[in-house]
Design an enzyme around this catalytic site. Structure first.
Site: not given
Ligand code: G6P
Length: 606
Positions: A2, A27, A74, A99-100, A479, A483, A486, A502, A601
């Site tokens: 947020c 955010r 959020w 926020n929080g 990763e 990607k 998401e 396995h 983000k």
């Molecule tokens: C969120 C984002 C991810 C990111 C993660 C860690 O979940 O959606 O894309 O990798 O946070 O974020 P940071 O800013 O700590 O790298």
């Protein structure tokens, strides 16, 4: 997460706050809202969905006032509805943005309801507005009310409060969630990120945990958690004041994929000493004293850490463990003497990583941070900052910050290897040359957009797929799967290729896409065998690989091929086609590439 904003000045608060919120939309983008105060009356506009919806609502019904607060949400407690959007107002006297998470909100709400307070949302945040109303009802001033509220609430929070009875003041507080105050002649503002108000002022105060403040134009009163007046330094922020645009690309993510050669080159050049030697910035004493490392990170940053482990162990011979930050925080890890932690975070604000870092510090560990935002909470709490120079990353899915993190981790492995005399001067020079070749190789890999197109067309129709990799490419497979899921909402899992037999091999049925990351190294023959096993069971094999080894896999249905590169650095270069695959598949499916559903983000809740 947020984003919160507050403003007092001579301009129209709603316009200024909306502009600041646009810079904070990373955010959260479930809903947004702005409250202003004008001639003793609180005005409120809220809208579900993207900020553009709030903008449209404000255009059709402008909101006057030179003081206001705003929020982009959020969702945590309560669904994505207008009633749950912030600001929350109580008794037409109090408006708050938060926020929080208020962890004890349920019991506080019950107490307030028993006193006759009526709630109109399902949020934890609305409790704050009613706690203020309650305190004001007992004749307390704004600051005293804030102190009383803070004494009751538990959790991580940043909040801004506007009171009808104090039309020239905002009341703010923070605990673990970020909050910056901006000061300029004739105005005062607050925001979750200094970047949101850098176009208004460069003079910024970062509150410490537990601080609260009463803010008016030319009147800043800060108190610590004990209610004592506190002095907090005013710094000149380095946050960029520009509202970043897409520069002609379809999405920020596409732009950021293209910015990677530059981001990596900047990151390398910031780690290059005047004599041309590669130096990360860690002192010689640290480089020789640190005997083992614990990497703490979340999401994509965690996968960067997992790839970094291969380099640190292989090149520098340092034992490394990579921890999921949200788990580490609540474990009782056995700490060995002589260790340090590396917190990796693009935003520098992920609460899980911040809390894990504090946990490690309490155990006496030195804290190194690899962050992309130099004024972030994690950067400010670290002993040593190793910055990534990726520039602001707006797309929610991390791309250029990820490859810049890998660049720092590789350089760190070389730096440790040198200082621990595991590498000769020639070895160091050779590794440095290899690293210097990466921006060019990444630039060439960006050309794989065309090759990816038919794969994206194919993948968009599939409900599920697997990613495989071995060695350094195993975390990259994780990763790549993250990607794709998401961005395109296609179920995707990454596995170590050798682990398939396995268990995961049971998932293989006709035409299940199995996407393999492959380069030419000592493990490639084994990986190809693992792929054969998948193909024999009907999987559709998709290869993302370097040129020479790709020729050996004649049974793949699709190939995305990049130039041959040094296997040691292949994770950075092969990351690019993996990013492009996720991007193009999402684009083909028509999902929201830059702001995928349910994500944000910067995640500043646990
Ligand atoms: C969120 C984002 C991810 C990111 C993660 C860690 O979940 O959606 O894309 O990798 O946070 O974020 P940071 O800013 O700590 O790298």
């Amino acid at each position: 997460m947020c984003g919160i904003v507050g403003y007092i000045g001579e301009g129209q608060a709603a316009d200024i706050i909306l502009d600041a919120l646009k810079r904070l939309e990373y955010r959260g983008y479930d809903s947004s809202g702005i409250a202003t105060l004008e001639q003793n009356a609180l005005h409120l506009t809220r809208a579900v969905g993207k900020l553009s919806h709030l903008e449209a609502a404000l255009q059709s019904k402008p909101q006057a006032g030179q003081i206001g607060i705003g929020h982009t949400r959020w969702a945590t407690h309560g669904g994505v509805t207008e009633a749950n959007a912030h600001p929350h107002v109580a008794g037409n006297k109090v408006a708050i943005v938060h926020n929080g998470i208020i962890e004890n909100y349920a019991e506080l709400k019950t107490e307030l309801q028993a006193k006759g307070h009526e709630f109109s949302s399902q949020t934890d945040s609305e409790v704050l507005a009613h706690l203020f109303l309650d305190a004001l009802g007992q004749g307390q001033t704004g600051s005293a009310a804030m102190q009383a509220v803070l004494a009751k609430i538990k959790g991580a929070f940043a909040l801004a409060v506007m009171l009808q009875e104090a039309p020239d003041q905002l009341f703010v507080a923070r605990n673990a969630s970020p909050l910056a105050i901006g000061i300029e002649d004739g105005l005062i503002c607050v925001a979750s990120d200094a970047m949101a108000m850098a176009h208004l002022t460069r003079n910024v105060i970062y509150l410490k945990d537990g601080d609260y403040a009463a803010l008016g134009v030319d009147d800043v009163q800060i108190y610590d958690r004990d209610g004592q007046r506190a002095n907090r330094e005013v710094i000149r922020t380095t946050a960029s004041p520009a509202l970043i645009d897409k520069g002609g690309f379809r999405h920020f993510m596409e732009k950021e994929i293209h910015e990677q050669p530059e981001a990596i080159a900047h990151t390398i050049s910031a780690m290059t000493a005047a004599d041309g030697a590669l130096r990360t910035g860690l002192s010689e004493a640290d480089l020789s004293d640190i005997q083992h490392l614990v990497i703490l990170a979340a999401g994509t940053s965690n996968y960067a850490g997992q790839i970094g482990r291969y380099w640190l162990e292989d090149i520098a011979g340092i034992p490394v463990s990579v921890e999921t930050a949200s788990e580490y925080r609540y474990r009782a890890p056995a700490h060995l003497a002589g260790g340090a932690v590396i917190a990796i975070s693009q935003s520098g604000e992920s609460l899980d990583t911040l809390m894990a870092l504090r946990h490690a510090r309490e155990k006496g560990m030195k804290v190194i941070a690899i962050v992309n935002v130099p004024e972030s909470s994690i950067a400010r709490e670290a002993d040593v900052i190793l910055p990534t120079r990726a520039g602001p990353e707006i797309g929610v899915a991390s791309t250029k910050a990820f490859t810049a993190q890998l660049t720092v981790l590789f350089a760190l492995a070389v730096d440790f290897g040198r200082a621990k005399a595991r590498l000769s001067a020639e070895d160091v020079a050779e590794l440095q040359q290899k690293l210097l070749a990466v921006p060019g190789a990444v630039g060439a890999a960006i050309a794989s957009f065309e090759q990816v197109q038919p794969v994206a067309q194919h993948l968009k129709k599939t409900p599920s797929c697997l990613f495989l990799g071995r060695g350094r490419l195993y975390p990259l497979a994780l990763e790549a799967a993250l990607k794709l899921k998401e961005l395109s909402y296609i179920h995707a899992e990454g596995f170590a290729a050798g682990e398939m037999k396995h268990g995961p091999i049971a998932l293989i049925e006709d035409e299940l896409p199995v996407i393999c990351l492959l380069d030419e190294d000592t493990l490639s023959a084994k990986t190809i065998s693992n792929l054969k096993e998948a193909e024999a069971r009907g999987a559709t094999i998709i290869l993302i690989a370097t040129q020479t080894i790709a020729k050996q896999v004649d049974f793949a249905s699709f190939k995305v091929v990049i130039e041959d590169c040094d296997p040691l650095l292949a994770p950075i270069i092969l990351a690019v086609p993996a990013q492009i695959l996720a991007y193009q598949t999402a684009f083909e499916k028509g999902t929201d590439v830059d702001q995928p559903r349910n994500l944000a983000k910067s995640v500043t809740v646990e």
